[in-house]
Design a protein around this motif. Sequence first.
Motif, PDB file in Angstrom:
ATOM      1  N   LEU A 168       0.834  -1.193   0.000  1.00 56.57           N
ATOM      2  CA  LEU A 168       0.000   0.000   0.000  1.00 56.57           C
ATOM      3  C   LEU A 168       0.875   1.251   0.000  1.00 56.57           C
ATOM      4  CD1 LEU A 168      -2.794  -0.971   2.564  1.00 56.57           C
ATOM      5  CD2 LEU A 168      -2.924  -1.017   0.061  1.00 56.57           C
ATOM      6  N   ASP A 169       0.403   2.294  -0.654  1.00 60.64           N
ATOM      7  CA  ASP A 169       1.100   3.577  -0.641  1.00 60.64           C
ATOM      8  C   ASP A 169       0.534   4.402   0.501  1.00 60.64           C
ATOM      9  OD1 ASP A 169       2.409   5.958  -1.166  1.00 60.64           O
ATOM     10  OD2 ASP A 169       2.255   5.708  -3.345  1.00 60.64           O
ATOM     11  N   VAL A 170       1.317   4.550   1.576  1.00 55.98           N
ATOM     12  CA  VAL A 170       0.812   5.218   2.784  1.00 55.98           C
ATOM     13  C   VAL A 170       1.181   6.700   2.805  1.00 55.98           C
ATOM     14  CG1 VAL A 170       0.879   3.097   4.125  1.00 55.98           C
ATOM     15  CG2 VAL A 170       2.887   4.589   4.110  1.00 55.98           C
ATOM     16  N   ARG A 171       1.775   7.199   1.728  1.00 56.53           N
ATOM     17  CA  ARG A 171       2.087   8.620   1.684  1.00 56.53           C
ATOM     18  C   ARG A 171       0.809   9.445   1.564  1.00 56.53           C
ATOM     19  NH1 ARG A 171       6.325   8.225  -3.207  1.00 56.53           N
ATOM     20  NH2 ARG A 171       4.737   6.725  -3.849  1.00 56.53           N
ATOM     21  N   ASN A 172       0.898  10.686   1.988  1.00 55.11           N
ATOM     22  CA  ASN A 172      -0.205  11.604   1.748  1.00 55.11           C
ATOM     23  C   ASN A 172      -0.548  11.594   0.261  1.00 55.11           C
ATOM     24  OD1 ASN A 172      -1.151  14.493   0.895  1.00 55.11           O
ATOM     25  ND2 ASN A 172      -1.592  14.345   3.077  1.00 55.11           N
ATOM     26  N   LEU A 173      -1.809  11.732  -0.074  1.00 58.94           N
ATOM     27  CA  LEU A 173      -2.210  11.598  -1.470  1.00 58.94           C
ATOM     28  C   LEU A 173      -1.539  12.644  -2.369  1.00 58.94           C
ATOM     29  CD1 LEU A 173      -4.589  13.786  -2.595  1.00 58.94           C
ATOM     30  CD2 LEU A 173      -5.910  12.613  -0.859  1.00 58.94           C
ATOM     31  N   GLU A 174      -1.083  13.766  -1.792  1.00 56.34           N
ATOM     32  CA  GLU A 174      -0.369  14.759  -2.591  1.00 56.34           C
ATOM     33  C   GLU A 174       1.047  14.305  -2.932  1.00 56.34           C
ATOM     34  OE1 GLU A 174      -0.402  18.745  -1.206  1.00 56.34           O
ATOM     35  OE2 GLU A 174      -2.575  18.834  -0.973  1.00 56.34           O
ATOM     36  N   HIS A 175       1.553  13.268  -2.243  1.00 58.60           N
ATOM     37  CA  HIS A 175       2.924  12.816  -2.448  1.00 58.60           C
ATOM     38  C   HIS A 175       2.994  11.495  -3.206  1.00 58.60           C
ATOM     39  CE1 HIS A 175       3.732  15.342   1.363  1.00 58.60           C
ATOM     40  NE2 HIS A 175       4.025  16.044   0.293  1.00 58.60           N
ATOM     41  N   GLN A 176       1.873  11.018  -3.680  1.00 62.40           N
ATOM     42  CA  GLN A 176       1.865   9.799  -4.470  1.00 62.40           C
ATOM     43  C   GLN A 176       2.013  10.139  -5.953  1.00 62.40           C
ATOM     44  OE1 GLN A 176      -1.435   7.176  -3.307  1.00 62.40           O
ATOM     45  NE2 GLN A 176      -1.402   8.048  -1.244  1.00 62.40           N
ATOM     46  N   ASN A 177       2.167   9.096  -6.770  1.00 62.70           N
ATOM     47  CA  ASN A 177       2.368   9.310  -8.196  1.00 62.70           C
ATOM     48  C   ASN A 177       1.246  10.154  -8.781  1.00 62.70           C
ATOM     49  OD1 ASN A 177       3.244   9.031 -10.878  1.00 62.70           O
ATOM     50  ND2 ASN A 177       2.026   7.177 -11.152  1.00 62.70           N
ATOM     51  N   GLY A 178       1.627  11.165  -9.564  1.00 61.99           N
ATOM     52  CA  GLY A 178       0.639  12.084 -10.120  1.00 61.99           C
ATOM     53  C   GLY A 178       0.687  12.189 -11.626  1.00 61.99           C
ATOM     54  N   GLY A 179       1.063  11.114 -12.313  1.00 62.98           N
ATOM     55  CA  GLY A 179       1.061  11.159 -13.768  1.00 62.98           C
ATOM     56  C   GLY A 179       1.724   9.947 -14.378  1.00 62.98           C
ATOM     57  N   LEU A 180       1.342   9.614 -15.598  1.00 62.66           N
ATOM     58  CA  LEU A 180       1.998   8.583 -16.399  1.00 62.66           C
ATOM     59  C   LEU A 180       2.169   9.137 -17.804  1.00 62.66           C
ATOM     60  CD1 LEU A 180       0.330   5.105 -15.625  1.00 62.66           C
ATOM     61  CD2 LEU A 180       2.676   5.807 -15.131  1.00 62.66           C
ATOM     62  N   LEU A 181       3.358   8.966 -18.377  1.00 65.60           N
ATOM     63  CA  LEU A 181       3.651   9.498 -19.703  1.00 65.60           C
ATOM     64  C   LEU A 181       4.388   8.456 -20.532  1.00 65.60           C
ATOM     65  CD1 LEU A 181       3.899  12.032 -21.627  1.00 65.60           C
ATOM     66  CD2 LEU A 181       6.152  12.362 -20.604  1.00 65.60           C
ATOM     67  N   TRP A 182       3.800   8.100 -21.695  1.00 65.00           N
ATOM     68  CA  TRP A 182       4.533   7.278 -22.667  1.00 65.00           C
ATOM     69  C   TRP A 182       5.451   8.236 -23.406  1.00 65.00           C
ATOM     70  CZ3 TRP A 182       2.964   2.114 -24.872  1.00 65.00           C
ATOM     71  CH2 TRP A 182       3.836   1.692 -25.887  1.00 65.00           C
ATOM     72  N   ASN A 183       6.742   8.128 -23.148  1.00 66.52           N
ATOM     73  CA  ASN A 183       7.693   9.087 -23.692  1.00 66.52           C
ATOM     74  C   ASN A 183       8.227   8.639 -25.048  1.00 66.52           C
ATOM     75  OD1 ASN A 183       9.140  11.553 -23.394  1.00 66.52           O
ATOM     76  ND2 ASN A 183      10.982  10.403 -22.887  1.00 66.52           N
ATOM     77  N   LEU A 184       8.925   9.543 -25.689  1.00 71.11           N
ATOM     78  CA  LEU A 184       9.523   9.274 -26.989  1.00 71.11           C
ATOM     79  C   LEU A 184      10.372   8.013 -26.990  1.00 71.11           C
ATOM     80  CD1 LEU A 184      10.212  10.410 -29.895  1.00 71.11           C
ATOM     81  CD2 LEU A 184      12.146  11.571 -28.805  1.00 71.11           C
ATOM     82  N   ASP A 185      11.075   7.736 -25.867  1.00 70.43           N
ATOM     83  CA  ASP A 185      11.980   6.581 -25.791  1.00 70.43           C
ATOM     84  C   ASP A 185      11.252   5.269 -25.494  1.00 70.43           C
ATOM     85  OD1 ASP A 185      11.291   7.088 -23.187  1.00 70.43           O
ATOM     86  OD2 ASP A 185      13.329   7.118 -22.405  1.00 70.43           O
TER      87      ASP A 185
END
Length: 758
Positions: free
Chosen positions: A175-192
């Motif tokens: 489980l991610d127990v960090r404050n919700l502001e400190h959890q992952n905030g995006g996913l990006l399929w990058n050029l590479d």
Amino acid sequence: MHILFITLAILSIHACNKPGKPLQEQTFVRTVVDTNPPVTPLSPEMSIQKIQLPPGYRIELVASEPMVQEPVALAWDGNGRMYVAEMNTYMKDADATGEFEPASRIKLLEDTNGDGKMDKSTVFVDSLVLPRVILPVGDQLLVGVTNIQHIWSYRDTNGDGKADEKKIVFKNDVLDVRNLEHQNGGLLWNLDNWIYPTRDNLRYKYKNGLLVVDTMVDNMIGQWGITSDNYGRLFYSEAGPGLPAVQIQQMPAYGALNFNDQYTQDFTKPWPIIGNLDAQGGKNSLRTEDNTLKEFTSGCGQSIFRGDRLPEDMRGDYFIPEPVGRIIKRGKVINRNGKIYIEDAYQQKDWLASADMNFRPINTYTGPDGCFYIVDMYHGIIQESEWTNPGSYLRQIIEQKELYKNKGMGRIYRVVHEDFTPDPTKPNMLNEPSSKLLTYLDHPNGWWHDNAQQLMIVRNDQSVVPALREIATGGKASLTKSPSPLARIHALWTLEGLDALDKKTLFQAFTDKDPQVRKTAVWISEHFINNNDTEVIQKLASLIEDPSADVRIQLSLSLRNNTSDPSQKIVKVLLAANPHNELMQFSFTTFTETQKKLAAEKERTQNLSPADRALVTNGATTFKQLCATCHGADGKGVLIGGKEMPAPPLVGSPRVKGDKTMLIQLLLYGLKDPVDGKTYPDIMPPMGSNTDEWVASVLSYIRNSGDLGNASSVVTTDEVKQVRAETPQMKEPFTLQLLEIFKLGRAEKSNWNNASAK
């Protein structure tokens, strides 16, 4: 009471801004409308009237409540349909009542008549806990939610606009127990072809319907939002310490790297047009003359504009919203000898500013139509409950202004320009053959060539390989003209994603006339380098004296992990030949230091007991994910962009090495200024909502880390439990003076107990 602070004075008005017109000719004046604005929600039409933009630009409504509510992120699939993530339970009041109830949604919106406004809506996924990341991959939508680290794939198999298939594509049961502001905030399929999150030390490759994870050395500590430029360079931001752009110098796989001067101090200063009384830092965060926010406190949702239906001088610029300031700042991205700088596009004003107290821009994008899109959460309370405790400054403002009443709304806008018409072409990529997708690699809008590359790789369509090789080496293939450098770059990366990159194509790219193509060829050759391909390494040696600093820097980055003599010789020659290239030199220094630290830490922890080693190891992960944001990865504090340190350094701190009880109390209940006679922009928030084991592990790492230069005893879970039980519930964070008083009280109690025993 409304106060007109500055009378609108237009020194020079240009009724028409032609494409490519320099910024200095686009004169407009910042006008502060109200120093103590009302908080009554406005209709979308009225809210648009409250927005100031440079001449020639205007805002158009794309969607609003009730079609969307509490939007936080959006994404388009290959057919141009818009997915919107809604955090429907976010901060309904200052106590975050019901925040983690599974009542949030992902909507699917469509514009059926081509007028730019969404007119059809379905609930694609329902009953979620605060969805935070969405990424279309082919006909799937990848989704991540709050507190859980799994990533799911959702698919609509019968065309009704609702997901009826759900699969886990990445599994992590912790489980991610960090404050919700400190959890992952995006996913990006990058050029590479790597999929990057905003936080942590992971990245993913999409293979056969699953995400295959790769672990990197350093944690990325971006927060809400991630973006890239045309050449795959990533841009993160950190809201906690108020850093509007971080980790912009090199790719995460090569390690974290920042410079104090990578953007100007002016770029850290927002210029709102209303008083921003709900700033976390209180009055100290506001300008005394007009109550406007004077420093970034919640930068998020950044994007590099890559569209073709706004002025040319916008292309490649960096845009970042500040939802507490109700502004979007624009920066010019400048490459000097391979090092990236960001400079404020305007002096003492921002590209976009709103006088609507509920305007909360939290994400920005380039759309399929070539325009600029804004996600406006339009919400009263924007800070999470960790910062709105009873007795806090924010709590007082929330109650005084009744901000908790403003919820259940949300708007999506696009910015257009009087000299341009949004592209009316409706994407149909999901239904088109790969031979058609090839033609989009040279599209003037970055959204199109990104999605064309991704879809060809997801399909694993080998039939386009010959055409891709032709495009990569400058041939037309199915294009109507000779391919641009960007088309050649995308062709190379598409070949890489299809496992079809051959040496002949690669070697020709080494000699391409465009430096970004040559840099791409070096970067993409790492597959061969990692397999110790001596022919490729020998060819790379021909680029040692390349005229482009970008190429030479990439050469040193790509080769330095390879321990073969030829590779190390090339790196050594590069370093000697480029003594004044700050990026190359500093990157290599940090790389070698990191390798030494990893080896020393591994050797040192072997001497700890298994239980203590587990505490320190777990604490290291948490520290790098969370604490390093403000204290620095090396514990020496954060110095970027000329800003003052957001938090005190931990290296050499007497509180870290000294009394355990005081340190535990500090982490449980937080700490406010002054610290050692110095004030800092933000308070240390209380972390007592975490488990005793979590607190013990973090403090054990801080006290016992060779990285931080400390070698004190670990903190046990039982010690945290005891301190928690014996410390009174605090209504606000400790001061150092109060901690010392508590310490004195403990000493007196101990003396009294000893005397009684005698």
